[in-house]
Design a protein around this motif. Structure first.
Motif: not given
Ligand code: PLP
Length: 374
Positions: A73-74, A146
């Motif tokens: 996701a990041t 979000t």
């Molecule tokens: N956004 C939210 C709301 C999250 O909870 C997280 C991870 O906990 C992320 C982004 C980032 O996800 P990742 O660490 O899998 O890239």
């Protein structure tokens, strides 16, 4: 020690057996580099990758070509935010955002590329839309939302925010890290949007893969440059999606696991998963009320519940639970903006997050442990 795993907002565990088998099989039967050869192992890898694109396209109501694989996701959020912002842009970001959004936006501000403000998403849907309107500037080009907080179960009205953005010609980037596999996400109802998902949370896949879904052909510039398997003589990345945003070799075993994870989630049904997780968190919060003394923070009707206790720090509670084999997360959860919004910035919270594999006895187990700890 038998573990009680209540940290699904960090990553889902245990993974379904089908996910483990799929990742292992991919390395045996589809061990080639996808899109990089005509031999059977490369073709098998390419077929697997395409099958995963098709599954995601069906699940999220888009077309396979607009399913871009990322490392998580990041990576998807950085690609969408950096790739859509133009110099002088103003960005509006909600006040529940994770650091994957916050730090990406702040880096753009520090580099002098963009300016940014928060809109307040802590109230009703109407209040959230009003706050968006109030903070809009002539140079605003991008809104970030979000979908669901990782601190509590606060959910933003992303379809209404998408309509708001479409009417004003703005792009919307949706952080669906917590909602993917839990809440319905239809790209058909999210025009002008880029949706960012991890594979390893609600979609039950392995770490190492995520997705960026685009609701239409959007002018997202690449974040990474490298081989794409096509147009190798060109100076830049190919124009076509998904290749434009997929530089380098794709993580086929993780993609195979994600495909199995999405099939698992769709077979269970996301409505059924959500109803089950909500019933567990309702039972848990009722139990906390019976023990007494705990303060709940933010929205609790969902899979994620945050709480504190006046005489035990979140860290102490987390350690005491871990000693009893109960896995939760404590602190700021990489989301200081959300804690500021909830007024828990100085202490952080204990976060309990349920998944489909949890049982009523897991709830009973943590309540018994908490009663003895406090
Ligand atoms: N956004 C939210 C709301 C999250 O909870 C997280 C991870 O906990 C992320 C982004 C980032 O996800 P990742 O660490 O899998 O890239």
């Amino acid at each position: 020690m038998n573990l009680v795993y209540l940290d699904h907002a960090a990553t889902s565990w245990p993974k379904p057996p089908s996910v483990l088998r799929a990742a292992e099989n991919a390395m045996i039967t589809a061990g080639g580099n996808p899109g990089r050869g005509a031999h059977p192992l490369s073709e098998a890898a390419e077929e697997l990758v395409y099958a995963c694109r098709e599954e995601a396209a069906e699940m999220f109501c888009t077309v396979p070509e607009r399913v871009v694989f990322t490392a998580g996701a990041t990576h998807a959020l950085n690609t969408a935010i950096r790739g859509l912002v133009t110099p002088g842009s103003h960005i509006l970001c909600d006040n529940f955002c994770h650091n994957a959004v916050r730090r990406c936006v702040l880096a753009l501000v520090d580099e002098g590329i963009a300016s940014a403000d928060h809109y307040d998403a802590s109230g009703t849907e109407e209040e959230t839309l009003d706050s968006l309107e109030e903070n809009l500037r002539p140079e605003t080009t991008l809104v970030i939302a979000t979908h669901q907080s990782n601190i509590c179960s606060k959910t933003l009205p992303v379809e209404r925010i998408a309509d708001f953005c479409t009417c004003r010609g703005l792009f919307l980037v949706i952080d669906a890290a917590q909602s993917g596999g839990r809440l319905p996400v239809s790209m058909k109802k999210l025009p002008n949007s880029a949706v960012c998902l991890p594979g390893h949370k609600g979609l039950c896949g392995p770490a190492g893969v995520g997705m960026l879904l685009l609701s239409k052909e959007m002018p997202v510039r690449p974040l990474l440059f490298g081989g794409a398997g096509i147009a190798s003589l060109d100076r830049g990345m190919p124009e076509e999606l998904p290749e434009r945003l997929e530089a380098g070799t794709l993580p086929v075993p993780a993609i195979a696991g994600l495909l199995a994870g999405m099939r698992h989630v769709r077979a269970l049904g996301i409505d059924a998963i959500r109803a089950w997780e909500e019933s567990l968190s309702a039972e848990f919060t009722a139990g906390l009320g019976r023990i007494g003394g705990f303060a709940l923070h933010g929205e609790t009707r969902g899979s994620t519940v945050s709480f504190t206790h006046p005489s035990r720090s979140p860290a102490k509670i987390g350690t005491a639970l871990a000693e009893r084999g109960i896995c939760v997360r404590t602190g700021l959860h990489c989301a200081p903006a959300a804690h500021r919004t909830l007024g828990t910035e100085s202490s952080g919270t204990v976060r309990v997050s349920f998944g489909a594999s949890n049982t009523r006895s897991d709830v009973a187990g943590i309540l018994k442990a908490l009663a003895s700890i406090v």
